[in-house]
Enzyme design. Sequence first.
Site, PDB file in Angstrom:
ATOM      1  CG  ASP A 101      -1.713   1.220   1.424  1.00 33.86           C
ATOM      2  OD1 ASP A 101      -2.270   1.707   0.422  1.00 33.86           O
ATOM      3  OD2 ASP A 101      -1.790   1.722   2.561  1.00 33.86           O
ATOM      4  CG  ASP A 132      -1.707   7.700   0.642  1.00 36.44           C
ATOM      5  OD1 ASP A 132      -0.668   8.324   0.368  1.00 36.44           O
ATOM      6  OD2 ASP A 132      -2.745   7.776  -0.047  1.00 36.44           O
ATOM      7  CG  ASP A 136      -5.342  11.801  -1.877  1.00 30.02           C
ATOM      8  OD1 ASP A 136      -4.601  12.028  -2.856  1.00 30.02           O
ATOM      9  OD2 ASP A 136      -6.184  10.887  -1.862  1.00 30.02           O
ATOM     10  CG  ASP A 152      -8.640   4.746  -3.201  1.00 32.15           C
ATOM     11  OD1 ASP A 152      -8.709   5.021  -4.416  1.00 32.15           O
ATOM     12  OD2 ASP A 152      -9.611   4.846  -2.427  1.00 32.15           O
ATOM     13  CG  ASP A 168      -2.494   2.141   6.424  1.00 32.42           C
ATOM     14  OD1 ASP A 168      -3.264   2.983   6.899  1.00 32.42           O
ATOM     15  OD2 ASP A 168      -2.195   2.108   5.216  1.00 32.42           O
TER      16      ASP A 168
END
Length: 268
Positions: A9, A11, A20, A95, A178
């Site tokens: 992943d 972030d 973001d 994402d 996470d």
Amino acid sequence: MSDLVVVFDFDRTMIEGDSDDWVVTQMGLTQLFNQLRRTLPWNSLMDRMMEELHSLDKTVEDIANCMRLTPFDSHMIEAIKSAHSLGCDLKIISDANQFFIETILEHHGLLGCFSEIYTNPTSVDENGRLRILPYHNSALAHHGCNLCPSNLCKGVVVNDIRTSALGHGKKRFIYLGDGRGDICPTLKLVDGDYVMPRKNYPLWDRICSKPTHIKAEVHEWSNAEELEKVLLHLINTISINENCGGKNSSHPNSSKCQSKTRPFCSIS
């Protein structure tokens, strides 16, 4: 380790914070972001933030310069470089979006370490505005997963990677994550795979509350330094077991071939 796929992943896993949130905060969009947060899906909201930056005469290069300042821990850099040098196939499922991720990785000399990045695509339109699009097109937006947002089901991506990896002889996965969005892909992992959840984050909480739902072997971590140690120990242990011709074992105290054990979540 050519048969080992390591999936990150981005972030709050690869980087300490959220890319973001970083651009929203650093480029003065917090007030508008908070106003619109309840009215738009996250992916659409970030595209709207890029529209706002364009209206303020902020260029794509201005956004890139902001992303290059995103904090990136040196232990994470070394973990990625070491795993790549050991022959692991490194991938990202996130994402966030293509522009943010690639800009940050390129700045730190890491982009070439990853064979594939699965994330929301980006483009620059004819007016010079950065656009952020959903990973799944409209045909796949209703993927039927109640754990993931409509724009990206990480479980679908993991299944696609597994199908491709098996075709190239790769059989084992290590998944690092996470958040809530990492629960679905973790449930897609099978016996012989490994998951590394960040301790005291939503994925870790879910694993600890429903451990019998997880088939993969669990190895928790709290920060980049610990992630580096756990990941490289895990890779090396898998390599030792392969050389011994024995079964999987990646317990943190393992130093030679032995039967498989499952580390448990030590909730404090």
